[in-house]
Scaffold this motif. Structure first.
Motif, PDB file in Angstrom:
ATOM      1  N   THR A  20     -17.050  23.458 -45.495  1.00  0.00           N
ATOM      2  CA  THR A  20     -16.582  24.522 -44.463  1.00  0.00           C
ATOM      3  C   THR A  20     -15.395  24.324 -43.586  1.00  0.00           C
ATOM      4  O   THR A  20     -14.472  25.248 -43.312  1.00  0.00           O
ATOM      5  CB  THR A  20     -17.810  24.701 -43.421  1.00  0.00           C
ATOM      6  N   TYR A  21     -15.344  23.226 -43.196  1.00  0.00           N
ATOM      7  CA  TYR A  21     -14.015  22.593 -42.431  1.00  0.00           C
ATOM      8  C   TYR A  21     -12.620  22.833 -43.065  1.00  0.00           C
ATOM      9  O   TYR A  21     -11.791  23.042 -42.520  1.00  0.00           O
ATOM     10  CB  TYR A  21     -14.172  20.988 -41.740  1.00  0.00           C
ATOM     11  N   TRP A  22     -12.833  22.350 -44.294  1.00  0.00           N
ATOM     12  CA  TRP A  22     -11.701  22.509 -45.131  1.00  0.00           C
ATOM     13  C   TRP A  22     -11.305  24.017 -45.382  1.00  0.00           C
ATOM     14  O   TRP A  22     -10.122  24.110 -45.436  1.00  0.00           O
ATOM     15  CB  TRP A  22     -12.036  21.915 -46.898  1.00  0.00           C
ATOM     16  N   SER A  23     -12.013  24.737 -45.380  1.00  0.00           N
ATOM     17  CA  SER A  23     -11.962  26.315 -45.546  1.00  0.00           C
ATOM     18  C   SER A  23     -11.274  26.675 -44.334  1.00  0.00           C
ATOM     19  O   SER A  23     -10.486  27.756 -44.389  1.00  0.00           O
ATOM     20  CB  SER A  23     -13.312  27.090 -46.133  1.00  0.00           C
ATOM     21  N   VAL A  24     -11.865  26.294 -43.249  1.00  0.00           N
ATOM     22  CA  VAL A  24     -11.041  27.038 -41.977  1.00  0.00           C
ATOM     23  C   VAL A  24      -9.613  26.559 -41.900  1.00  0.00           C
ATOM     24  O   VAL A  24      -8.736  27.440 -41.676  1.00  0.00           O
ATOM     25  CB  VAL A  24     -11.928  26.546 -40.860  1.00  0.00           C
ATOM     26  N   PHE A  25      -9.160  25.476 -42.470  1.00  0.00           N
ATOM     27  CA  PHE A  25      -7.900  24.942 -42.309  1.00  0.00           C
ATOM     28  C   PHE A  25      -7.038  25.675 -43.719  1.00  0.00           C
ATOM     29  O   PHE A  25      -5.819  25.673 -43.338  1.00  0.00           O
ATOM     30  CB  PHE A  25      -7.812  23.645 -42.767  1.00  0.00           C
ATOM     31  N   PHE A  26      -7.863  26.196 -44.455  1.00  0.00           N
ATOM     32  CA  PHE A  26      -7.117  27.311 -45.358  1.00  0.00           C
ATOM     33  C   PHE A  26      -6.688  28.379 -44.403  1.00  0.00           C
ATOM     34  O   PHE A  26      -5.627  28.864 -44.773  1.00  0.00           O
ATOM     35  CB  PHE A  26      -8.043  27.583 -46.562  1.00  0.00           C
ATOM     36  N   SER A  27      -7.312  28.780 -43.801  1.00  0.00           N
ATOM     37  CA  SER A  27      -7.017  30.034 -42.866  1.00  0.00           C
ATOM     38  C   SER A  27      -5.835  29.557 -42.075  1.00  0.00           C
ATOM     39  O   SER A  27      -4.973  30.384 -41.697  1.00  0.00           O
ATOM     40  CB  SER A  27      -8.180  30.243 -41.890  1.00  0.00           C
ATOM     41  N   SER A  88     -12.819  32.152 -34.324  1.00  0.00           N
ATOM     42  CA  SER A  88     -11.221  31.925 -34.596  1.00  0.00           C
ATOM     43  C   SER A  88     -10.988  32.468 -35.766  1.00  0.00           C
ATOM     44  O   SER A  88     -10.012  32.967 -36.221  1.00  0.00           O
ATOM     45  CB  SER A  88     -11.153  30.398 -34.563  1.00  0.00           C
ATOM     46  N   ALA A  89     -11.706  31.975 -37.058  1.00  0.00           N
ATOM     47  CA  ALA A  89     -11.397  32.479 -38.180  1.00  0.00           C
ATOM     48  C   ALA A  89     -11.640  34.089 -38.574  1.00  0.00           C
ATOM     49  O   ALA A  89     -10.931  34.494 -39.135  1.00  0.00           O
ATOM     50  CB  ALA A  89     -12.580  31.810 -39.267  1.00  0.00           C
ATOM     51  N   LEU A  90     -12.630  34.481 -37.973  1.00  0.00           N
ATOM     52  CA  LEU A  90     -12.739  36.016 -37.814  1.00  0.00           C
ATOM     53  C   LEU A  90     -11.352  36.669 -37.239  1.00  0.00           C
ATOM     54  O   LEU A  90     -10.821  37.748 -37.719  1.00  0.00           O
ATOM     55  CB  LEU A  90     -13.997  36.462 -37.118  1.00  0.00           C
ATOM     56  N   ILE A  91     -11.206  36.037 -36.027  1.00  0.00           N
ATOM     57  CA  ILE A  91      -9.673  36.646 -35.398  1.00  0.00           C
ATOM     58  C   ILE A  91      -8.633  36.629 -36.137  1.00  0.00           C
ATOM     59  O   ILE A  91      -7.872  37.828 -36.156  1.00  0.00           O
ATOM     60  CB  ILE A  91      -9.693  35.692 -33.806  1.00  0.00           C
ATOM     61  N   ILE A  92      -8.308  35.694 -37.102  1.00  0.00           N
ATOM     62  CA  ILE A  92      -7.256  35.383 -37.962  1.00  0.00           C
ATOM     63  C   ILE A  92      -7.449  36.628 -39.059  1.00  0.00           C
ATOM     64  O   ILE A  92      -6.284  37.574 -39.039  1.00  0.00           O
ATOM     65  CB  ILE A  92      -7.432  34.148 -38.807  1.00  0.00           C
ATOM     66  N   ASP A 123      -7.511  23.920 -35.454  1.00  0.00           N
ATOM     67  CA  ASP A 123      -6.879  22.441 -35.865  1.00  0.00           C
ATOM     68  C   ASP A 123      -7.758  21.382 -34.829  1.00  0.00           C
ATOM     69  O   ASP A 123      -8.033  20.285 -35.623  1.00  0.00           O
ATOM     70  CB  ASP A 123      -5.647  22.333 -35.137  1.00  0.00           C
ATOM     71  N   THR A 124      -8.239  21.503 -33.750  1.00  0.00           N
ATOM     72  CA  THR A 124      -8.811  20.466 -33.030  1.00  0.00           C
ATOM     73  C   THR A 124     -10.187  20.313 -33.459  1.00  0.00           C
ATOM     74  O   THR A 124     -10.580  19.032 -33.644  1.00  0.00           O
ATOM     75  CB  THR A 124      -8.733  20.718 -31.601  1.00  0.00           C
ATOM     76  N   ILE A 125     -11.059  21.229 -33.518  1.00  0.00           N
ATOM     77  CA  ILE A 125     -12.320  21.130 -34.032  1.00  0.00           C
ATOM     78  C   ILE A 125     -12.528  20.412 -35.392  1.00  0.00           C
ATOM     79  O   ILE A 125     -13.575  19.684 -35.500  1.00  0.00           O
ATOM     80  CB  ILE A 125     -13.097  22.343 -33.707  1.00  0.00           C
ATOM     81  N   ALA A 126     -11.891  21.012 -36.191  1.00  0.00           N
ATOM     82  CA  ALA A 126     -12.136  20.377 -37.585  1.00  0.00           C
ATOM     83  C   ALA A 126     -11.847  18.949 -37.825  1.00  0.00           C
ATOM     84  O   ALA A 126     -12.565  18.418 -38.328  1.00  0.00           O
ATOM     85  CB  ALA A 126     -11.200  21.314 -38.696  1.00  0.00           C
ATOM     86  N   ASN A 127     -10.651  18.662 -37.149  1.00  0.00           N
ATOM     87  CA  ASN A 127     -10.261  17.180 -37.090  1.00  0.00           C
ATOM     88  C   ASN A 127     -11.411  16.344 -36.291  1.00  0.00           C
ATOM     89  O   ASN A 127     -11.745  15.467 -37.067  1.00  0.00           O
ATOM     90  CB  ASN A 127      -8.914  16.913 -36.338  1.00  0.00           C
ATOM     91  N   ILE A 128     -11.923  16.756 -35.259  1.00  0.00           N
ATOM     92  CA  ILE A 128     -12.981  16.210 -34.425  1.00  0.00           C
ATOM     93  C   ILE A 128     -13.953  16.016 -35.049  1.00  0.00           C
ATOM     94  O   ILE A 128     -14.743  15.055 -35.433  1.00  0.00           O
ATOM     95  CB  ILE A 128     -13.150  16.818 -33.178  1.00  0.00           C
ATOM     96  N   GLN A 129     -14.498  17.171 -35.750  1.00  0.00           N
ATOM     97  CA  GLN A 129     -15.947  17.165 -36.500  1.00  0.00           C
ATOM     98  C   GLN A 129     -15.990  16.154 -37.739  1.00  0.00           C
ATOM     99  O   GLN A 129     -16.792  15.680 -38.017  1.00  0.00           O
ATOM    100  CB  GLN A 129     -16.202  18.438 -37.026  1.00  0.00           C
ATOM    101  N   ASN A 217      -9.194  35.787 -46.395  1.00  0.00           N
ATOM    102  CA  ASN A 217      -9.546  35.180 -45.243  1.00  0.00           C
ATOM    103  C   ASN A 217     -11.061  35.443 -44.824  1.00  0.00           C
ATOM    104  O   ASN A 217     -11.695  34.404 -44.345  1.00  0.00           O
ATOM    105  CB  ASN A 217      -8.476  35.210 -44.057  1.00  0.00           C
ATOM    106  N   LEU A 218     -11.650  36.563 -45.087  1.00  0.00           N
ATOM    107  CA  LEU A 218     -12.764  36.965 -44.732  1.00  0.00           C
ATOM    108  C   LEU A 218     -13.977  36.139 -45.196  1.00  0.00           C
ATOM    109  O   LEU A 218     -14.942  35.625 -44.245  1.00  0.00           O
ATOM    110  CB  LEU A 218     -13.169  38.541 -45.143  1.00  0.00           C
ATOM    111  N   PRO A 219     -14.015  35.569 -46.425  1.00  0.00           N
ATOM    112  CA  PRO A 219     -15.073  34.569 -46.660  1.00  0.00           C
ATOM    113  C   PRO A 219     -15.213  33.364 -45.700  1.00  0.00           C
ATOM    114  O   PRO A 219     -16.301  32.528 -45.690  1.00  0.00           O
ATOM    115  CB  PRO A 219     -14.778  34.449 -48.141  1.00  0.00           C
ATOM    116  N   VAL A 220     -13.965  33.034 -45.172  1.00  0.00           N
ATOM    117  CA  VAL A 220     -14.063  31.898 -44.376  1.00  0.00           C
ATOM    118  C   VAL A 220     -14.921  31.729 -43.180  1.00  0.00           C
ATOM    119  O   VAL A 220     -15.814  31.170 -42.727  1.00  0.00           O
ATOM    120  CB  VAL A 220     -12.636  31.250 -43.875  1.00  0.00           C
ATOM    121  N   PRO A 221     -15.081  32.997 -42.054  1.00  0.00           N
ATOM    122  CA  PRO A 221     -15.984  33.018 -41.247  1.00  0.00           C
ATOM    123  C   PRO A 221     -17.310  33.343 -41.814  1.00  0.00           C
ATOM    124  O   PRO A 221     -18.018  32.845 -41.120  1.00  0.00           O
ATOM    125  CB  PRO A 221     -15.645  34.310 -40.525  1.00  0.00           C
TER     126      PRO A 221
END
Length: 508
Positions: A20-27, A88-92, A123-129, A217-221
């Protein structure tokens, strides 16, 4: 096996979170690369000048910096982190859908500012998690995480290219022969003929590209929402817990014990919060200077290296068409694509390398390689062939510096402090500042200043990296001395108790 079974078991246990975190970085990658090839079409759409439309870049980068700075706020709980990623992913996706409706440069800048804010939070959340989940084993997974930025940055221009207009502004082709074939097919379609008949010229179809990217991008959120459902974080949709097998149960038990220790350390030294709360934490007062200098120097190295990435991706095309290289617009258009392809490939290659080599060794190799490459670009500044070779090498060397630096500093600080927030913020700031700075220097001093700026920035980054190594050594000595003092404090009571027992035996 090439990869340790423990790493494989860890990944299996946290596969859903990791993917999931990898997919949001695709966004993130989709958003960061689409402005370059579509900027002239957007200029025509908003009826603005080139100098006006470039403020859209600044709006996105500035808000990305703000999002990176405040992203750590949402780390408090898993629910807040995943909810922030979902929004955030939905906003994109929403921003991609409404960009074709922005007929004014101010509206477009606002839309890109909102997308930049979402990108910074991601960027911040995915790295931290990921650092929180894998801790000392996070280097491999961080390399994969940043590979997905490059993947998204590759997909975005490929989607946009067939829909770009050639007759609007001074657009220059930047695609492959296949893309030009697709574009020709689109121009000969009934819809394109209808546009030519009613407008008297070629009309941009770039809005279709944005709508396609919104759908991709819609499958990401949706994936983030499903993870929230699986973790029972959606009250109205409870799910039953999944049973663990023997290996996963052992890893879960060990991670639970380590997690409690890490949470205690984070509480003592501020944790991976947002950068503002890190600076205000009262528990940081008793820490040594080396603790703070590791944060500062690590951030400054990324300020320089990510600044090179942003400046190179933004101006290598301009450098290629200028004298003395003077490439044609079509040929020079390949340079940004080659650069992003090299970054993507470099991050993919770095995944197994980060398992075999320590992050500090990879950092030293990559920084030295980037400097040597830019030096060769300076020496062979008239060679168009070496410009392509150097672009590829620059992308390869710069690709894994950020994830390696993140893994290296977090390991030095024993996952205390705010290294992730500081590094992400510094990298975003460097990319924003260096794009403006290098662009201004190229405009006033000429194209030769482009590789010269890269050389100066790279050398400064290398010097700062040696400073980081020095303070790493100082911090290690401080920790060793603290451990010895603690041991000495604990020894006297033991000796006193032993002597008391001996006297008691002698008297009896």
């Amino acid at each position: 096996m090439f990869v340790d079974e423990r790493i494989v078991t860890l990944f299996k246990r946290n596969a859903h979170h990791t993917l999931t975190y990898w997919s949001v970085f695709f966004s993130f990658g989709l958003c960061i690369a689409f402005l370059g090839p579509t900027i002239l079409d957007l200029q025509c759409q908003t009826k603005s000048t080139l100098s006006q439309i470039t403020w859209v870049f600044f709006a996105q980068q500035f808000c990305l910096l703000i999002g990176s700075s405040i992203g750590g706020v949402f780390k408090r709980t898993l629910f807040s982190a995943l909810a922030a990623l979902f929004v955030s992913a939905l906003i994109i996706s929403v921003i991609f859908a409404i960009i074709p409706l922005c007929n004014n440069v101010l509206l477009l800048a606002i839309a890109m500012a909102v997308s930049g804010l979402a990108m910074g939070i991601i960027d911040t959340i995915a790295n931290i998690q990921l650092v929180t989940i894998y801790q000392r084993d996070s280097a491999v997974f961080l390399q994969a995480l940043h590979f997905f930025i490059g993947l998204g940055a590759l997909v975005s221009p490929l989607i946009a290219d067939p829909f770009l207009a050639e007759g609007c502004g001074n657009h220059t082709g930047n695609g492959t022969e296949i893309m030009h074939h697709f574009r020709s097919m689109l121009r000969n379609s009934p819809h394109a003929e209808h546009n030519k008949t009613h407008t008297g010229g070629e009309e941009s179809n770039v809005h279709y590209a944005f709508w396609i990217m919104a759908l991709i991008n819609l499958p990401v959120p949706v994936a983030v929402l499903f993870l929230m459902y699986r973790e029972q974080l959606i009250p109205c949709f409870p799910s039953s817990p999944r049973l663990l097998d023997k290996d996963e149960l052992e890893i879960e038990t060990r991670q639970g014990t380590e997690g409690q220790d890490v949470e205690q350390k984070e509480h003592e030294a501020g944790g991976h919060g947002d950068i503002f709360s890190c600076c205000q934490n009262d528990n940081l007062r008793g820490l040594p200077v080396s603790f703070f200098m590791i944060h500062i120097l690590g951030g400054m190295v990324l300020f320089m290296t990510d600044g090179i990435v942003g400046a190179y991706a933004g101006f290598v095309y301009t450098y290629g068409v200028a004298s003395p290289i003077s490439l044609s617009h079509k040929i020079a258009g390949y340079l940004p694509s080659i650069f992003w392809a090299a970054i993507t490939a470099g991050r993919l290659v770095s995944i197994p390398l980060s398992y075999r080599f320590q992050p500090v060794r990879l950092l030293m190799f990559n920084l030295a390689g980037a400097i040597v490459t830019v030096l060769m670009l300076l020496i062979f500044y008239t060679s168009s062939t070496f410009l392509f070779v150097g672009t590829c090498l620059c992308g390869l060397f710069l690709s894994s510096i950020f994830p390696c630096m993140l893994a290296y500093t977090e390991d030095i600080l024993d996952y205390q402090g705010c290294a992730t927030s500081v590094l992400v913020t510094s990298a975003g700031m460097g990319e924003m500042v260096m794009q403006v700075l290098v662009g201004s220097i190229i405009q006033t001093e000429g194209s030769y200043s482009f590789p010269l700026c890269g050389m100066i920035i790279g050398c400064l980054g290398f010097i700062l990296f040696f400073g980081l190594l020095l303070f790493h050594r100082m911090h290690r000595n401080y920790l060793t001395g603290t451990a010895k003092k603690s041991a000495m404090v604990e020894e006297p009571p033991t000796e006193q108790n032993g002597s008391a027992k001996t006297e008691q035996k002698e008297s009896s």
